[in-house]
Structure formats: C-alpha cells, structure tokens
Design an enzyme around this catalytic site. Structure first.
Site, PDB file in Angstrom:
ATOM      1  N   LYS A   9       0.826  -1.217   0.000  1.00 53.24           N
ATOM      2  CA  LYS A   9       0.000   0.000   0.000  1.00 53.24           C
ATOM      3  C   LYS A   9       0.863   1.272   0.000  1.00 53.24           C
ATOM      4  CE  LYS A   9      -3.946  -2.297   2.192  1.00 53.24           C
ATOM      5  NZ  LYS A   9      -4.917  -2.271   3.321  1.00 53.24           N
ATOM      6  N   TYR A  49     -12.234  -2.631  -3.742  1.00 51.63           N
ATOM      7  CA  TYR A  49     -12.804  -2.569  -2.395  1.00 51.63           C
ATOM      8  C   TYR A  49     -14.333  -2.529  -2.405  1.00 51.63           C
ATOM      9  CZ  TYR A  49      -8.241  -2.111  -0.100  1.00 51.63           C
ATOM     10  OH  TYR A  49      -6.979  -2.353   0.391  1.00 51.63           O
ATOM     11  N   PHE A  57     -15.260   3.459   7.004  1.00 50.99           N
ATOM     12  CA  PHE A  57     -13.895   3.833   6.599  1.00 50.99           C
ATOM     13  C   PHE A  57     -13.705   3.828   5.089  1.00 50.99           C
ATOM     14  CE2 PHE A  57     -13.924  -0.749   7.666  1.00 50.99           C
ATOM     15  CZ  PHE A  57     -13.465  -1.308   6.472  1.00 50.99           C
ATOM     16  N   ARG A  85      -1.595 -14.569   3.747  1.00 46.59           N
ATOM     17  CA  ARG A  85      -2.377 -13.912   4.815  1.00 46.59           C
ATOM     18  C   ARG A  85      -1.712 -14.124   6.174  1.00 46.59           C
ATOM     19  NH1 ARG A  85      -7.003 -10.524   3.994  1.00 46.59           N
ATOM     20  NH2 ARG A  85      -7.954 -11.410   5.850  1.00 46.59           N
ATOM     21  N   THR A  91      -5.511  -7.677  10.406  1.00 52.00           N
ATOM     22  CA  THR A  91      -5.838  -6.409   9.744  1.00 52.00           C
ATOM     23  C   THR A  91      -5.311  -5.201  10.518  1.00 52.00           C
ATOM     24  OG1 THR A  91      -7.844  -7.427   8.860  1.00 52.00           O
ATOM     25  CG2 THR A  91      -7.749  -5.013   8.844  1.00 52.00           C
ATOM     26  N   ARG A 102       2.579  -6.917   9.060  1.00 49.38           N
ATOM     27  CA  ARG A 102       1.867  -5.840   9.760  1.00 49.38           C
ATOM     28  C   ARG A 102       2.320  -5.723  11.215  1.00 49.38           C
ATOM     29  NH1 ARG A 102      -4.041  -7.401   7.234  1.00 49.38           N
ATOM     30  NH2 ARG A 102      -4.047  -6.015   5.422  1.00 49.38           N
ATOM     31  N   ASN A 112      -2.028   0.017   7.091  1.00 45.47           N
ATOM     32  CA  ASN A 112      -1.616  -1.346   7.470  1.00 45.47           C
ATOM     33  C   ASN A 112      -0.781  -2.058   6.407  1.00 45.47           C
ATOM     34  OD1 ASN A 112      -3.647  -1.962   5.708  1.00 45.47           O
ATOM     35  ND2 ASN A 112      -4.776  -3.318   7.085  1.00 45.47           N
ATOM     36  N   HIS A 115      -2.010  -5.390   1.305  1.00 44.43           N
ATOM     37  CA  HIS A 115      -3.246  -6.152   1.094  1.00 44.43           C
ATOM     38  C   HIS A 115      -2.898  -7.557   0.634  1.00 44.43           C
ATOM     39  CE1 HIS A 115      -7.145  -7.377  -0.589  1.00 44.43           C
ATOM     40  NE2 HIS A 115      -6.439  -7.855  -1.587  1.00 44.43           N
ATOM     41  N   GLU A 126      -9.213 -10.812  -8.016  1.00 42.60           N
ATOM     42  CA  GLU A 126      -8.292  -9.673  -7.890  1.00 42.60           C
ATOM     43  C   GLU A 126      -7.139  -9.756  -8.890  1.00 42.60           C
ATOM     44  OE1 GLU A 126      -7.460  -9.697  -3.661  1.00 42.60           O
ATOM     45  OE2 GLU A 126      -9.478  -8.986  -3.179  1.00 42.60           O
TER      46      GLU A 126
HETATM   47  P1  IDP Z   1      -7.827  -7.074   5.269  1.00 44.38           P
HETATM   48  O1  IDP Z   1      -7.023  -6.064   4.478  1.00 44.38           O
HETATM   49  O2  IDP Z   1      -7.013  -7.640   6.417  1.00 44.38           O
HETATM   50  O3  IDP Z   1      -8.439  -8.145   4.407  1.00 44.38           O
HETATM   51  P2  IDP Z   1     -10.493  -5.915   5.476  1.00 44.38           P
HETATM   52  O4  IDP Z   1     -11.423  -6.118   6.615  1.00 44.38           O
HETATM   53  O5  IDP Z   1     -10.817  -6.583   4.180  1.00 44.38           O
HETATM   54  O6  IDP Z   1      -9.018  -6.280   5.981  1.00 44.38           O
HETATM   55  O7  IDP Z   1     -10.410  -4.329   5.237  1.00 44.38           O
HETATM   56  C1  IDP Z   1      -9.819  -3.826   4.076  1.00 44.38           C
HETATM   57  C2  IDP Z   1      -8.937  -2.656   4.440  1.00 44.38           C
HETATM   58  O8  IDP Z   1      -9.750  -1.596   4.951  1.00 44.38           O
HETATM   59  C3  IDP Z   1      -7.930  -2.924   5.555  1.00 44.38           C
HETATM   60  O9  IDP Z   1      -6.752  -3.555   5.110  1.00 44.38           O
HETATM   61  C4  IDP Z   1      -7.661  -1.527   6.073  1.00 44.38           C
HETATM   62  O10 IDP Z   1      -6.774  -0.826   5.179  1.00 44.38           O
HETATM   63  C5  IDP Z   1      -9.044  -0.891   5.952  1.00 44.38           C
HETATM   64  N1  IDP Z   1      -9.784  -0.990   7.215  1.00 44.38           N
HETATM   65  C6  IDP Z   1     -10.389  -2.101   7.708  1.00 44.38           C
HETATM   66  N2  IDP Z   1     -10.991  -1.833   8.880  1.00 44.38           N
HETATM   67  C7  IDP Z   1     -10.749  -0.527   9.133  1.00 44.38           C
HETATM   68  C8  IDP Z   1     -11.099   0.360  10.220  1.00 44.38           C
HETATM   69  O11 IDP Z   1     -11.751  -0.020  11.181  1.00 44.38           O
HETATM   70  N3  IDP Z   1     -10.663   1.642  10.100  1.00 44.38           N
HETATM   71  C9  IDP Z   1      -9.932   2.102   9.036  1.00 44.38           C
HETATM   72  N4  IDP Z   1      -9.580   1.296   8.017  1.00 44.38           N
HETATM   73  C10 IDP Z   1      -9.984   0.009   8.061  1.00 44.38           C
HETATM   74 MG    MG Z   2      -9.927  -8.017   2.916  1.00 44.51          MG
END
Ligand code: IDP
Ligand code: MG
Length: 149
Positions: A9, A49, A57, A85, A91, A102, A112, A115, A126
């Site tokens: 990212k 997304y 968010f 993963r 996350t 992470r 974070n 992805h 994807e």
């Molecule tokens: P992942 O990337 O671990 O699969 P997801 O739940 O799919 O997590 O969320 C996608 C992305 O959205 C996360 O990697 C993060 O960048 C962002 N995100 C997820 N939850 C939050 C939050 O509570 N606040 C801000 N950003 C979030």
């Molecule tokens: Mg995800």
C-alpha cells in the site's frame, strides 16, 4: 500451485519498505510471478474494495489507496492465499503478531502496509482485475526441489 494477489500500500511504498516486504515474501518460498508499481485509478480502487462500500472507513480507504503509488504483485506457491495472509498478519497492526509484516512494520489499521487476498475465489478475481495474463510469468526456480517434496 495456487496464486494470490498482494498489494504493497502507499504507506509502505512511501516508507521505502518495498524491498523489505518482497524480501520476506521471497524468503518464505513464495514465487513472484507478476509485479508493478502503479498509481491506482479511482475506478480500480472502487472495484477492488467493492465489498466495503458501506463501511464507515470506505471513503478514507479509497482516498488513501489512490493517494500515492502502490506495488501490486501476484505470487505463487502451495497454499499461497493462506500462507500470504498468515505472514501478513491481522488487519489491525496493533494486534498483529510480531514476526508478521503488519506486526513488525505497522501501527494503525488505516495504514496497514499491505493487502492480501482472503480466499482463492477473491485471489482469482483480484488477479484478473489488476493484471493482464501477459504481465504474469511462468517459470521454474532452482530452489523448488528444496521447498517442495
Ligand atoms: P484485510 O485487508 O485484512 O483483508 P479488510 O477487513 O478486508 O481487511 O479491510 C480492508 C482494508 O480496509 C484494511 O486492510 C484496512 O486498510 C481498511 N480498514 C479495515 N478496517 C478498518 C477500520 O476499522 N478503520 C480504518 N480502516 C480500516
Ligand atoms: Mg480483505
């Protein structure tokens, strides 16, 4: 062999962590079959997304992902989706286990680092969304007999 989609990212690109992250992926044994530095068009960010459209968010996520270049990758290996993963970690970097990407390199959920596709189905979706087939290489690495029985 399984393939998965990974995307370093904007935060990690700006923090000069591309090399560190790819190094971890290579050392784990996953094979890089595609990779490119790119600024993400709005439409691609929205398609990628799409499942998060209703989340609070979402707007921040789209503006963050399109704010500076990312490094998009396809990697291959046995159980690649799960393995990737696992080495990426939870996350929220504040809860991610030390030793994960992470867990070692990030602090907050909105920044974070990377992805990774969450299932074989989303990986295929994807990969098709981010890469053309001619951008992906099939080749054999000499280390393969030392990674697989
Ligand atoms: P992942 O990337 O671990 O699969 P997801 O739940 O799919 O997590 O969320 C996608 C992305 O959205 C996360 O990697 C993060 O960048 C962002 N995100 C997820 N939850 C939050 C939050 O509570 N606040 C801000 N950003 C979030
Ligand atoms: Mg995800």
């Amino acid at each position: 062999m399984e393939r998965t989609f990974l995307m370093i990212k904007p935060d990690a690109v700006q923090r000069n962590l591309i090399g560190e992250i790819i190094s971890r992926i290579e050392r784990k044994g996953l094979k890089l079959v595609g990779g490119k530095l790119m600024t993400v068009p709005q439409s691609l960010a929205e398609a990628h997304y799409a499942e998060h459209t209703d989340k609070p968010f979402y707007k921040h996520l789209i503006s963050f992902i399109t704010s500076a270049p990312v490094f998009a990758m396809v990697v291959e290996g046995e159980d690649a989706v799960h393995v990737a993963r696992h080495i990426i970690g939870k996350t929220n970097p504040s809860e991610a286990t030390p030793g994960t990407i992470r867990g070692d390199l990030g602090l907050t959920v909105g920044r974070n680092i990377i992805h990774g596709s969450d299932s074989v189905e989303s990986a295929n979706k994807e990969i098709n969304l981010w890469f053309n087939t001619e951008e992906l290489s099939e080749y054999t690495e000499p280390r393969e007999p030392w990674l697989y029985e």
